[in-house]
Design a protein around this motif. Structure first.
Motif, mmCIF file in Angstrom:
data_model
loop_
_atom_site.group_PDB
_atom_site.id
_atom_site.type_symbol
_atom_site.label_atom_id
_atom_site.label_comp_id
_atom_site.label_asym_id
_atom_site.label_seq_id
_atom_site.Cartn_x
_atom_site.Cartn_y
_atom_site.Cartn_z
ATOM 1 N N THR A 175 8.544 1.233 -3.617
ATOM 2 C CA THR A 175 9.123 2.441 -4.509
ATOM 3 C C THR A 175 9.520 1.906 -5.879
ATOM 4 O O THR A 175 9.026 2.756 -6.792
ATOM 5 C CB THR A 175 10.575 2.680 -3.772
ATOM 6 O OG1 THR A 175 10.407 3.143 -2.303
ATOM 7 C CG2 THR A 175 11.263 3.938 -4.350
ATOM 8 N N LYS A 221 2.244 -6.067 8.050
ATOM 9 C CA LYS A 221 3.327 -5.319 7.562
ATOM 10 C C LYS A 221 4.074 -4.977 8.912
ATOM 11 O O LYS A 221 3.405 -4.003 9.485
ATOM 12 C CB LYS A 221 3.485 -4.427 6.562
ATOM 13 C CG LYS A 221 4.837 -4.060 6.069
ATOM 14 C CD LYS A 221 4.619 -3.202 4.457
ATOM 15 C CE LYS A 221 3.948 -2.043 4.888
ATOM 16 N NZ LYS A 221 3.335 -1.426 3.697
ATOM 17 N N GLY A 273 0.878 -1.292 -0.131
ATOM 18 C CA GLY A 273 0.039 -0.237 0.202
ATOM 19 C C GLY A 273 0.926 1.254 -0.128
ATOM 20 O O GLY A 273 1.753 1.159 0.653
ATOM 21 N N GLY A 282 13.720 -2.706 0.221
ATOM 22 C CA GLY A 282 14.800 -2.826 -0.827
ATOM 23 C C GLY A 282 14.689 -3.782 -2.054
ATOM 24 O O GLY A 282 15.903 -4.013 -2.651
HETATM 25 C C1 LIG Z 1 5.383 6.711 -1.502
HETATM 26 C C2 LIG Z 1 5.181 5.740 -0.535
HETATM 27 C C3 LIG Z 1 3.952 5.568 0.316
HETATM 28 C C4 LIG Z 1 3.619 4.802 1.183
HETATM 29 N N1 LIG Z 1 2.652 4.734 2.011
HETATM 30 C C5 LIG Z 1 2.203 3.531 2.720
HETATM 31 C C6 LIG Z 1 1.116 3.434 3.446
HETATM 32 O O1 LIG Z 1 0.112 4.475 3.241
HETATM 33 N N2 LIG Z 1 0.731 2.508 4.237
HETATM 34 C C7 LIG Z 1 1.602 1.478 4.480
HETATM 35 O O2 LIG Z 1 1.448 0.422 5.079
HETATM 36 N N3 LIG Z 1 2.783 1.548 3.793
HETATM 37 C C8 LIG Z 1 3.106 2.685 2.965
HETATM 38 N N4 LIG Z 1 4.401 2.583 2.100
HETATM 39 C C9 LIG Z 1 5.266 1.406 2.390
HETATM 40 C C10 LIG Z 1 4.986 0.229 1.424
HETATM 41 O O3 LIG Z 1 4.123 -0.292 1.138
HETATM 42 C C11 LIG Z 1 6.475 -0.809 1.322
HETATM 43 O O4 LIG Z 1 6.026 -1.266 2.532
HETATM 44 C C12 LIG Z 1 7.618 -0.247 1.416
HETATM 45 O O5 LIG Z 1 7.585 0.976 0.165
HETATM 46 C C13 LIG Z 1 8.652 -1.199 0.946
HETATM 47 O O6 LIG Z 1 9.863 -0.627 1.012
HETATM 48 P P1 LIG Z 1 10.521 -0.336 -0.671
HETATM 49 O O7 LIG Z 1 10.068 0.966 -0.846
HETATM 50 O O8 LIG Z 1 12.346 -0.539 -0.476
HETATM 51 O O9 LIG Z 1 9.984 -1.163 -1.791
HETATM 52 C C14 LIG Z 1 4.652 3.464 1.311
HETATM 53 C C15 LIG Z 1 5.523 3.715 0.584
HETATM 54 C C16 LIG Z 1 5.984 4.517 -0.473
HETATM 55 C C17 LIG Z 1 7.245 4.431 -1.175
#
Ligand SMILES: Cc1cc2nc3c(=O)[nH]c(=O)nc-3n(C[C@H](O)[C@H](O)[C@H](O)COP(=O)(O)O)c2cc1C
Length: 336
Positions: free
Chosen positions: A199, A121, A19, A177
Motif C-alpha cells: 500500500t 509470500k 507485487g 502494515g
Molecule cells: C492494490 C494492491 C494489489 C495487490 N495485488 C497483489 C497481487 O496481485 N499479488 C500478490 O501477491 N499480492 C498483492 N498485493 C499484496 C502486496 O504485495 C503486499 O503483500 C501487501 O500489500 C502488504 O501489505 P501492506 O499493504 O500493508 O503493505 C496487493 C496489494 C495491494 C495494496
C-alpha cells in the motif's frame, strides 16, 4: 544496511515492493530497484506471457538493478498459463520471483532450474515452514494488517513475526502494515531481515495509477479498510467505498451460502476502473491498514532514503539512548 535479504537479492536496502495488481508495472518496479530496494512487476497484470515479456524488457530499459516478478496463484475466474509466464520470466533474465497465494511447489523445479530465487509470500508459520521445506529461498510473512489476502488465521505481525523467527531457518521479510523507518526497525527487532511494502508504495509519484487513488490513500485512516470474501475463504482487505458497501450487504444477506457469482460485479474488473479510471467507488481493491500512516506522496527514492536515514537514527540514537539512560521527549519520538 546489510541483512540476509540484501545479500540474497544483491540489493542495497532491505526493502521490497510486493507485487500489486495494476500497480506493479515497470515504472514502479524500476523506481524501487533504482532507489536500492527490490521492485517487483506483477506477472498476471499482464494479460498474456508475451505481454509480460514486453513489460520485463521495458523494466530492464529503466534499470540495471535487480528486479523481480510476482506470480500469484489465487482462485480466479480463468486459470492463467503459469508455465508460459515462467518461460517469459526465465527468457527475460529475471532472477527473482515472488510467489503468493497457493504453494509454488509445482513450479519450483522450473524456477530453480533457471537459477531463479524464490521468495514466497504467506500468512502463517505453517505455510512459511512448508515454503522452506520445498526449497524457497526466503519468505515474505504477511500479517493480518496487510492489504490484499491476509489468509484466514488473523494473526497480526506482532505475533506472527517472532513466531516465524522462532521457527524458520531461511530469511524472511515482514509484510503488512509496513510504512516507515519505525516499521523497518521493529521488523528487524522481531527477527525479520527486511520489509515488504504494498500500500505505501502506491502513494508515490512513480506509481502508475490514477491520482484519485493516491489522494484516497492520503485521506483514508486506519479505520477505513474492510475484510471481504470471508465466507469464500478468500478473505481480502480492501479500501471501503460504495461498491464495497454493496458487497458487504450481499455478504450479509447470503451468509454462508455466498458464491463468487453473487459478488461478481463488485470484485471482477474493478482494478482497471480504480487504477486506470480513478473511479474510487467501483468495488473491492486491496488496501492495508497501513493507509492510516500514509500522509504524503513522495518519490520512491525520497521514501526509501527517508526510511533508511530515519532507521539509522532510531537504531543509533533512540534505541541506544535508552541504554545510555536518556529520557526522550515526544517530539524526538516522531518520524516523518
Ligand atoms: C492494490 C494492491 C494489489 C495487490 N495485488 C497483489 C497481487 O496481485 N499479488 C500478490 O501477491 N499480492 C498483492 N498485493 C499484496 C502486496 O504485495 C503486499 O503483500 C501487501 O500489500 C502488504 O501489505 P501492506 O499493504 O500493508 O503493505 C496487493 C496489494 C495491494 C495494496
Amino acid at each position: 544496511m546489510k541483512t540476509a535479504i540484501t545479500e540474497l537479492f544483491g540489493i542495497q536496502h532491505p526493502i521490497i515492493q510486493g507485487g500489486m495488481h495494476y500497480v506493479g508495472l515497470a515504472e514502479l518496479a524500476a523506481a524501487v530497484s533504482n532507489a536500492g530496494g527490490l521492485g517487483i512487476i506483477t506477472g498476471l497484470t499482464q494479460k498474456t506471457p508475451e505481454l509480460l515479456a514486453k513489460e520485463i524488457a521495458r523494466c530492464r530499459d529503466m534499470t540495471d538493478k535487480p528486479f523481480g516478478v510476482n506470480l500469484t496463484f489465487l482462485p480466479s475466474f480463468t486459470a492463467p498459463p503459469y508455465p508460459e509466464y515462467i518461460a517469459a520470466i526465465r527468457e527475460g533474465g529475471v532472477k527473482i520471483v515472488e510467489t503468493a497465494g497457493r504453494s509454488p511447489e509445482q513450479y519450483l523445479p522450473a524456477l530453480k532450474a533457471a537459477r531463479i530465487k524464490v521468495i514466497h509470500k504467506c500468512t502463517s508459520v505453517r505455510h512459511s515452514l512448508k515454503a522452506e521445506k520445498i526449497g524457497c529461498d526466503a519468505v515474505s510473512v504477511d500479517g493480518f494488517e496487510c492489504g490484499g489476502h491476509p489468509g484466514e488465521d488473523d494473526i497480526p505481525n506482532m505475533i506472527l513475526l517472532p513466531r516465524a523467527a522462532d521457527e524458520l531457518k531461511i530469511p524472511f521479510v515482514a509484510s503488512g502494515g509496513m510504512a516507515d523507518a519505525r516499521s523497518l526497525v521493529a521488523a528487524l527487532a522481531m527477527g525479520a531481515a527486511g520489509m515488504n511494502m504494498g500500500t505505501r508504495f502506491i502513494a508515490t509519484k512513480e506509481a502508475p495509477v490514477h491520482p484519485n487513488v493516491k489522494k484516497a490513500l492520503v485521506e483514508a485512516t486506519e479505520l477505513d479498510t474492510r475484510l471481504v470474501m470471508r465466507a469464500l475463504r478468500n478473505t481480502e482487505r480492501v479500501l471501503k467505498n460504495k461498491g464495497v458497501d454493496q458487497l458487504l450487504e450481499i455478504e450479509r444477506e447470503k451468509g454462508a451460502t455466498l458464491k463468487i457469482e453473487d459478488i461478481h460485479d463488485q470484485v471482477a474488473g474493478v482494478y482497471p476502473k480504480v487504477m486506470v479510471g480513478g473511479d474510487m467507488e467501483a468495488g473491492a481493491w486491496s488496501c492495508g491498514m497501513v493507509v492510516g500512516l500514509i500522509n504524503d506522496i513522495p518519490t520512491v527514492k525520497e521514501l526509501i532514503d527517508r526510511i533508511m536515514t530515519e532507521a539509522e537514527a532510531i537504531i543509533r540514537q533512540r534505541l541506544t539512548g535508552f541504554l545510555d539512560g536518556h529520557v526522550e521527549t515526544s517530539a524526538a519520538r516522531a518520524v516523518a
